[in-house]
Scaffold this active site. Structure first.
Site, PDB file in Angstrom:
ATOM      1  N   CYS A 107      36.917  31.094  -7.299  1.00  0.00           N
ATOM      2  CA  CYS A 107      37.588  29.946  -6.713  1.00  0.00           C
ATOM      3  C   CYS A 107      37.528  29.972  -5.188  1.00  0.00           C
ATOM      4  O   CYS A 107      37.033  30.927  -4.595  1.00  0.00           O
ATOM      5  CB  CYS A 107      39.048  29.925  -7.167  1.00  0.00           C
ATOM      6  SG  CYS A 107      40.016  31.280  -6.468  1.00  0.00           S
ATOM      7  N   ALA A 140      38.923  32.969  -3.292  1.00  0.00           N
ATOM      8  CA  ALA A 140      37.985  34.093  -3.247  1.00  0.00           C
ATOM      9  C   ALA A 140      36.957  33.869  -2.140  1.00  0.00           C
ATOM     10  O   ALA A 140      36.609  34.785  -1.402  1.00  0.00           O
ATOM     11  CB  ALA A 140      37.279  34.259  -4.594  1.00  0.00           C
ATOM     12  N   ARG A 160      36.071  44.468  -2.437  1.00  0.00           N
ATOM     13  CA  ARG A 160      34.771  44.119  -1.861  1.00  0.00           C
ATOM     14  C   ARG A 160      34.370  45.172  -0.848  1.00  0.00           C
ATOM     15  O   ARG A 160      35.176  45.600  -0.025  1.00  0.00           O
ATOM     16  CB  ARG A 160      34.859  42.748  -1.180  1.00  0.00           C
ATOM     17  CG  ARG A 160      33.509  42.177  -0.763  1.00  0.00           C
ATOM     18  CD  ARG A 160      33.548  40.688  -0.854  1.00  0.00           C
ATOM     19  NE  ARG A 160      32.347  40.035  -0.377  1.00  0.00           N
ATOM     20  CZ  ARG A 160      32.179  39.563   0.859  1.00  0.00           C
ATOM     21  NH1 ARG A 160      33.138  39.704   1.740  1.00  0.00           N
ATOM     22  NH2 ARG A 160      31.064  38.964   1.192  1.00  0.00           N
ATOM     23  N   HIS A 187      34.368  28.892   1.364  1.00  0.00           N
ATOM     24  CA  HIS A 187      33.610  29.274   2.563  1.00  0.00           C
ATOM     25  C   HIS A 187      33.737  28.180   3.601  1.00  0.00           C
ATOM     26  O   HIS A 187      33.964  28.439   4.781  1.00  0.00           O
ATOM     27  CB  HIS A 187      32.113  29.441   2.284  1.00  0.00           C
ATOM     28  CG  HIS A 187      31.773  30.370   1.177  1.00  0.00           C
ATOM     29  ND1 HIS A 187      30.725  30.142   0.320  1.00  0.00           N
ATOM     30  CD2 HIS A 187      32.324  31.539   0.783  1.00  0.00           C
ATOM     31  CE1 HIS A 187      30.646  31.126  -0.554  1.00  0.00           C
ATOM     32  NE2 HIS A 187      31.604  31.987  -0.302  1.00  0.00           N
TER      33      HIS A 187
END
Lengths: 307, 482
Positions: B64, B67, B98, B197
């Site tokens: 999503c 994230a 990550r 993003h």
């Protein structure tokens, strides 16, 4: 150059080499606007002090490194304890991706779960279409014996009614009317993952014992002296469940495990991928109503006693 | 490969796709058909739709917007505190998951591996979380005086209950004198990580870069100042890249998000050229800097020697002879090592077939590295790539390559069963499925806890790992003996 083909070194050693350590020092002082070294040292020492400890414990609004997760994670965990059951999380798809990743990283095993992938329009109009389409698609592709539905924050905040949506899905005929589709509302802003486990398990038991959301007669209890066992949200479920079974067998106890996910997270690596494996049979889940009351459960992994 | 063989492969692909589509209800089959195909060299296109709403219930691999923002863009900025604003889950599952490496003192001047959340409760949903956010920021200031700023990563409920995190940010920023960035990356926005993003990039523009307008740089500029944008430093990728660029004579004044700092983000508009690795996640801010500050940007590829050489020369062509000579010098310097890596590993990997499924860049970007080792990428696809990513992919894939957009578990399993690649490269949710099927697997998001894979140093690690995965004796044991 530290790297060479004969003895390949990776991140563990590579960046300790002089060419890199110099590069790091240069990057830091030239471009990172770092705190002065003495200041860094002072603060670092201060974090070990009693004053810091007191201030840390005085936090009222900020949560740091909590030892808990959210409800739907527990719901997925519970759902995977039943035979050929597909956990279905109604709401944003990111949540499902995260639960699957979280469990896969822990068990080093595949974790099946699907999402109804609600997005901005569903936030406004409600997620019924997503749920109906989701049930249709997941049933067609993954052929589960049961689909256990839970919810993400988004679906909860907008107030989606799982009971109604599931009934509508069956009315539309996208899934067979007899398909077991228990559900539980699992808002992430209430309790934690163990609350979600409880809610999901209750939803499944309720479904089988209390008339499958009003579509069949409630079961009548006829005590049979068996013992029900609930493992709870246990990270060591694979080993623990098997050991407890072994102990029960040694003692000659007749038992039903309600929510047995010890096999689905330990499938063989023999060339065949099994999405489903083991799990409490749906028949056993229903017949568990006849067992002794109360059930036995691992108290620290479950919060409520309701069966 | 002969024309006939390619035609056969395309036939097989079409047959495979038809079979897979049969399993779906009709409505969904029609939709999925548009996302599956083969690359047609003659047409010069991958022929698949992309960046479209996910079909419910199919077991997509997508995530999503939260994230995409917290996990990908903002999380790696090491000297800021990133608050997962909402219930506890989102922050928990993305807690240090990550591998964006950094150098720093955790808890003192770097905060990436801590989980900060407002742990929304029912009260906060009902009455709003702005007050809690305000208090929370005060508590952060007490405990983490050396943080350079704060970002507020919104989770689903924030946008649904009407909280005003922008107002809180402005007010608190004045109070504590630090940058506070509100990011509207609620998970329900968009259809994958991708919009996350974009939203994150816009937040950088609005709350970091815009505030720097007119301010001088912290350093004296040089004609060789560049910025590395869109390298997440997975396993140290950005470091092994930075090394090369510095060696050719460039000065990297900013590197983010991997091992990135607020100061570097602020300095970026002083670069002469922006070098972007991950186009998908960072093209937005690069375009903005070009429009507003006139900074040109170019995409580059540091996977495997062929692409590294091409990129170094391409980058150097934007500068004077000093840099151009530097590029040739660096290429010559590393040639010996990369030739040795190829000599050692290629014979063991020649002809091996690979199927990839990664996020927004790697499904095309790593193909060169595989080909340097003599391997064949026979299938690839993106979780959240857009049309322009698939366009760029046409420059990487061979005629007949199977292309799958937003593949799901069902399709992936069927494709691998039939295509029988020697290696599958995808993510953690896929790894154990294929390994149990007896197919070697490497995680191509996290580098399977290895890395770096960028640059010459990284290529050696990449080669070692692909060999280790494919040629491990264990695969002979996975088929049951009965």
């Amino acid at each position: 150059m530290s790297q060479n083909a004969e003895k390949v070194i990776d991140h563990f050693e590579l960046f300790r080499g002089p060419e890199y350590t110099e590069m790091f020092a240069n990057k830091k002082c030239m471009f990172e606007d770092p705190a002065p070294a003495e200041e860094l040292e002072r603060v670092k020492e201060w974090t070990k002090s009693w004053e810091y400890r007191e201030k840390n414990f005085a936090r009222g609004s900020l949560t740091i490194n909590p030892a808990k997760a959210c409800q739907p994670l527990g719901a997925v965990f519970a759902a995977l304890g039943f035979e050929a059951t597909l956990p279905f999380v109604h709401g944003s798809q990111g949540c499902t991706a995260y639960y699957r990743s979280h469990f896969s990283r822990h068990f080093k095993e595949p974790t099946a779960a699907v999402s109804s992938s609600m997005s901005e329009d569903a936030a406004v109009l409600g997620g019924q279409n997503n749920l109906i389409d989701g049930l249709a698609n997941s049933f067609a592709l993954y052929k589960p014996k049961m689909i256990a539905v839970s919810t993400t924050c988004m679906a909860e905040v907008i107030g989606d009614d799982l009971n109604a949506f599931i009934k509508n899905a069956k009315e539309k005929g996208v899934i067979p009317a007899e398909l077991d589709v228990p559900f539980a509302h699992t808002p992430a802003f209430v309790g934690s993952h163990v609350t979600g486990y409880d809610n999901a398990l209750k939803g499944i038991i309720d479904h089988f014992w209390n008339g499958k959301a009003g579509t069949t007669p409630k079961l009548e209890r006829k005590p049979n002296g068996k013992l029900n066992f609930i493992g709870g949200f246990d990270g060591y479920t694979v080993g623990n469940m098997r050991e407890i079974k072994r102990l029960f067998e040694l003692m000659g106890v007749e038992y039903t495990f309600i929510g047995d996910n010890s096999d689905v997270w330990d499938t063989p690596s023999d060339g065949e991928f099994r999405m489903y494996d083991g799990g409490t049979t749906l028949e056993d889940a229903a017949n568990a109503i006849h067992a002794m009351r109360p059930s036995r459960c691992r108290s620290f992994a479950r919060r409520r006693r309701w069966i | 490969m002969s024309g006939n063989a390619i035609e056969e492969i395309k036939e097989r692909n079409n047959k495979l796709i038809s079979e897979v589509l049969e399993a779906y209800p009709e409505k969904s089959a029609k939709k999925r058909a548009k996302h599956l195909g083969s690359y047609e060299a003659e047409k010069g296109e991958c022929g698949v739709k992309s960046n479209i709403k996910t079909i419910p219930g199919v077991m997509t691999i997508r995530g999503c917007a939260y994230a995409g923002s917290k996990g990908v863009v903002w999380g790696p900025i090491k000297d800021m505190v990133h608050i997962s604003h909402g219930p506890v889950g989102c922050g928990q599952y993305s807690w240090a998951s990550r591998r964006n490496y950094f150098v720093g003192t955790t808890g003192v001047d770097a905060f990436g591996t801590l989980q900060f959340t407002s742990d929304f409760q029912e009260n906060d949903i009902v009455f709003g979380g702005d007050k809690k956010l305000s208090k929370l920021i005060d508590e952060l200031e007490v405990l983490f005086p050396l943080s350079r700023g704060i970002s507020i990563q919104s989770e689903c409920p924030i946008g649904l209950i009407g909280d005003d995190i922008e107002a809180v940010s402005r007010k608190k920023s004045k109070e504590i004198g630090k940058t506070i960035v509100p990011v509207r990356c609620e998970g329900f926005r968009g259809i994958s990580q991708s919009l996350g993003h974009h939203i994150a990039n816009d937040a950088v523009r609005d709350w970091v870069l815009d505030k720097q307008t007119g301010k001088p740089a912290r350093f004296e500029s040089t004609p060789y100042d560049v910025a590395i944008i869109g390298d997440y430093n997975i396993g140290g990728d950005a470091w092994s890249s930075r090394l090369l660029l510095e060696e050719i004579g460039l000065r990297i004044i900013a590197q983010w998000p991997g091992d990135g700092t607020l100061a570097e983000m602020e300095s970026t508009p002083h670069a002469k050229l922006n070098l972007i690795h991950c186009y998908r996640s960072m093209n937005y801010i690069s375009r903005h800097m070009e429009e507003k500050y006139g900074i040109p940007w170019i995409e580059y590829n540091f996977f495997g020697p062929t692409k590294i050489v091409e990129s170094l020369r391409n980058i150097a062509s934007n500068f004077d002879d000093k840099i151009k000579e530097g590029a040739e010098r660096v290429i010559a310097k590393y040639q010996i090592m990369s030739d040795a890596v190829i000599a050692k590993y290629r014979p063991r990997l020649e002809g091996k077939k690979v199927m990839l499924f990664v996020g927004g860049l790697r499904p095309r970007h790593v193909i060169g590295a595989y080909e340097d080792l003599g391997m064949d990428v026979v299938g690839t696809g993106y979780e959240f790539g857009h049309n322009d990513d698939y366009q760029r992919t046409t420059h990487y894939v061979k005629d007949g390559t199977l292309i799958y957009d937003d593949i799901n578990s069902f399709e992936f399993e069927k494709f691998v069963e039939r295509v029988k690649p020697d290696l599958v490269g995808s993510g953690i949710k896929e790894k154990y499925i294929f390994q149990k099927m007896g197919v070697p697997f490497r995680q191509m998001h996290s580098w399977d806890y290895s890395g770096p894979y960028h640059g010459y140093d990284g290529f050696a690690v990449f080669a070692r790992d692909m060999d280790m995965a494919i040629n491990a004796p264990v695969w002979k044991l996975t088929k049951a003996p009965y």
